[in-house]
Scaffold this motif. Sequence first.
Motif, PDB file in Angstrom:
ATOM      1  N   ASN A   1       4.415  10.930   2.123  1.00  0.00           N
ATOM      2  CA  ASN A   1       3.016  10.391   1.224  1.00  0.00           C
ATOM      3  C   ASN A   1       2.743  11.655  -0.182  1.00  0.00           C
ATOM      4  O   ASN A   1       1.981  10.492  -1.139  1.00  0.00           O
ATOM      5  CB  ASN A   1       1.717   9.903   2.285  1.00  0.00           C
ATOM      6  CG  ASN A   1       2.610   9.483   3.203  1.00  0.00           C
ATOM      7  OD1 ASN A   1       2.605   7.700   3.905  1.00  0.00           O
ATOM      8  ND2 ASN A   1       2.029   9.679   4.293  1.00  0.00           N
TER       9      ASN A   1
ATOM     10  N   THR B   1       2.281   9.948  -4.077  1.00  0.00           N
ATOM     11  CA  THR B   1       1.401   9.433  -4.290  1.00  0.00           C
ATOM     12  C   THR B   1       1.720   9.860  -6.473  1.00  0.00           C
ATOM     13  O   THR B   1       0.691   9.488  -7.356  1.00  0.00           O
ATOM     14  CB  THR B   1       0.355  10.475  -3.883  1.00  0.00           C
ATOM     15  OG1 THR B   1       0.026  10.175  -2.609  1.00  0.00           O
ATOM     16  CG2 THR B   1      -1.442  10.320  -5.010  1.00  0.00           C
TER      17      THR B   1
ATOM     18  N   SER C   1       1.329   4.025   1.380  1.00  0.00           N
ATOM     19  CA  SER C   1       2.006   4.114   3.684  1.00  0.00           C
ATOM     20  C   SER C   1       2.764   3.513   3.754  1.00  0.00           C
ATOM     21  O   SER C   1       3.977   3.261   3.758  1.00  0.00           O
ATOM     22  CB  SER C   1       1.162   4.096   4.423  1.00  0.00           C
ATOM     23  OG  SER C   1      -0.170   4.619   4.583  1.00  0.00           O
TER      24      SER C   1
ATOM     25  N   ASP D   1     -10.906  -2.507   2.055  1.00  0.00           N
ATOM     26  CA  ASP D   1     -11.054  -0.762   3.112  1.00  0.00           C
ATOM     27  C   ASP D   1     -10.753   0.451   1.426  1.00  0.00           C
ATOM     28  O   ASP D   1      -9.126   0.069   0.833  1.00  0.00           O
ATOM     29  CB  ASP D   1      -9.296  -0.781   4.051  1.00  0.00           C
ATOM     30  CG  ASP D   1      -9.676   0.497   4.849  1.00  0.00           C
ATOM     31  OD1 ASP D   1     -10.146   1.374   4.033  1.00  0.00           O
ATOM     32  OD2 ASP D   1      -9.119   0.698   5.892  1.00  0.00           O
ATOM     33  N   ASN D   2     -11.483   0.798   0.608  1.00  0.00           N
ATOM     34  CA  ASN D   2     -11.748   1.161  -0.521  1.00  0.00           C
ATOM     35  C   ASN D   2     -10.751   3.418   0.429  1.00  0.00           C
ATOM     36  O   ASN D   2     -10.030   3.605  -0.870  1.00  0.00           O
ATOM     37  CB  ASN D   2     -12.575   2.153  -0.656  1.00  0.00           C
ATOM     38  CG  ASN D   2     -13.725   1.032  -0.941  1.00  0.00           C
ATOM     39  OD1 ASN D   2     -12.654   0.220  -2.458  1.00  0.00           O
ATOM     40  ND2 ASN D   2     -14.791   1.100  -1.419  1.00  0.00           N
ATOM     41  N   ARG D   3     -10.191   2.661   1.364  1.00  0.00           N
ATOM     42  CA  ARG D   3      -9.633   3.965   1.741  1.00  0.00           C
ATOM     43  C   ARG D   3      -7.631   3.657   1.506  1.00  0.00           C
ATOM     44  O   ARG D   3      -7.332   4.857   1.668  1.00  0.00           O
ATOM     45  CB  ARG D   3      -9.320   4.875   3.326  1.00  0.00           C
ATOM     46  CG  ARG D   3     -10.885   5.373   3.692  1.00  0.00           C
ATOM     47  CD  ARG D   3     -11.613   5.447   5.273  1.00  0.00           C
ATOM     48  NE  ARG D   3     -10.470   3.774   5.920  1.00  0.00           N
ATOM     49  CZ  ARG D   3     -10.617   3.693   6.979  1.00  0.00           C
ATOM     50  NH1 ARG D   3     -10.916   5.202   7.814  1.00  0.00           N
ATOM     51  NH2 ARG D   3     -10.566   2.584   7.553  1.00  0.00           N
ATOM     52  N   VAL D   4      -7.439   3.347   1.690  1.00  0.00           N
ATOM     53  CA  VAL D   4      -6.374   2.043   1.061  1.00  0.00           C
ATOM     54  C   VAL D   4      -6.741   2.169   0.094  1.00  0.00           C
ATOM     55  O   VAL D   4      -7.019   1.303  -0.475  1.00  0.00           O
ATOM     56  CB  VAL D   4      -5.788   1.108   1.752  1.00  0.00           C
ATOM     57  CG1 VAL D   4      -4.313   0.467   1.607  1.00  0.00           C
ATOM     58  CG2 VAL D   4      -6.465   1.085   3.581  1.00  0.00           C
ATOM     59  N   SER D   5      -5.313   2.122  -0.825  1.00  0.00           N
ATOM     60  CA  SER D   5      -4.737   2.134  -2.245  1.00  0.00           C
ATOM     61  C   SER D   5      -3.378   1.403  -2.277  1.00  0.00           C
ATOM     62  O   SER D   5      -2.422   1.027  -1.728  1.00  0.00           O
ATOM     63  CB  SER D   5      -4.427   3.635  -2.708  1.00  0.00           C
ATOM     64  OG  SER D   5      -4.063   3.536  -4.215  1.00  0.00           O
TER      65      SER D   5
ATOM     66  N   ASN E   1       0.641  -1.380   0.166  1.00  0.00           N
ATOM     67  CA  ASN E   1       0.059  -0.180   0.443  1.00  0.00           C
ATOM     68  C   ASN E   1       0.827   1.512   0.563  1.00  0.00           C
ATOM     69  O   ASN E   1       1.929   1.233   0.446  1.00  0.00           O
ATOM     70  CB  ASN E   1      -0.859  -0.084   1.144  1.00  0.00           C
ATOM     71  CG  ASN E   1      -0.547   0.138   2.429  1.00  0.00           C
ATOM     72  OD1 ASN E   1       0.643   0.910   2.761  1.00  0.00           O
ATOM     73  ND2 ASN E   1      -0.516  -0.947   3.252  1.00  0.00           N
TER      74      ASN E   1
ATOM     75  N   PRO F   1      -8.289   0.715  -5.735  1.00  0.00           N
ATOM     76  CA  PRO F   1      -8.533   0.347  -3.943  1.00  0.00           C
ATOM     77  C   PRO F   1      -8.144  -0.821  -3.267  1.00  0.00           C
ATOM     78  O   PRO F   1      -8.955  -2.321  -3.195  1.00  0.00           O
ATOM     79  CB  PRO F   1      -9.806   0.597  -4.095  1.00  0.00           C
ATOM     80  CG  PRO F   1      -9.994   0.736  -5.641  1.00  0.00           C
ATOM     81  CD  PRO F   1      -9.188   0.575  -6.003  1.00  0.00           C
ATOM     82  N   ASN F   2      -7.682  -1.107  -1.939  1.00  0.00           N
ATOM     83  CA  ASN F   2      -8.000  -2.560  -1.429  1.00  0.00           C
ATOM     84  C   ASN F   2      -9.866  -3.108  -1.184  1.00  0.00           C
ATOM     85  O   ASN F   2     -10.161  -1.518  -0.729  1.00  0.00           O
ATOM     86  CB  ASN F   2      -7.124  -1.760   0.212  1.00  0.00           C
ATOM     87  CG  ASN F   2      -7.297  -3.711   1.306  1.00  0.00           C
ATOM     88  OD1 ASN F   2      -8.518  -4.129   1.516  1.00  0.00           O
ATOM     89  ND2 ASN F   2      -5.981  -3.440   1.593  1.00  0.00           N
TER      90      ASN F   2
END
Length: 95
Positions: free
Chosen positions: A59, A63, A49, A83-87, A47, A79-80
């Motif tokens: 970060n 990106t 992070s 968890d859609n907040r995690v790429s 991911n 997206p994961n």
Amino acid sequence: LDDYPFYLMTRVMAAYYGLLEDALKKVGVDQPRWRVLMILGAKNPSNMSELSERAVIKNSTMTRLIQRMQLQGLVRNAPNPDDNRVSEVFLTPMG
């Protein structure tokens, strides 16, 4: 200065990075891209992070770097699923 280990370590690392940069130029890759490719080669996917932390790149910079690498076909991100907040960033065959 020859008795100071941190000075000597700095000199060795500077020489290493100079040689690395010369080698990477021959294949059209810079050090930040090389770091991402190396990390993804060991842990694919990773991911954003994880990539930022392991590559020692902020970060926001990571990106933009990943966006440029996508345009080159070296990586793709998605997206994961949990968890859609995690790429998640994936190494492509070209990468």
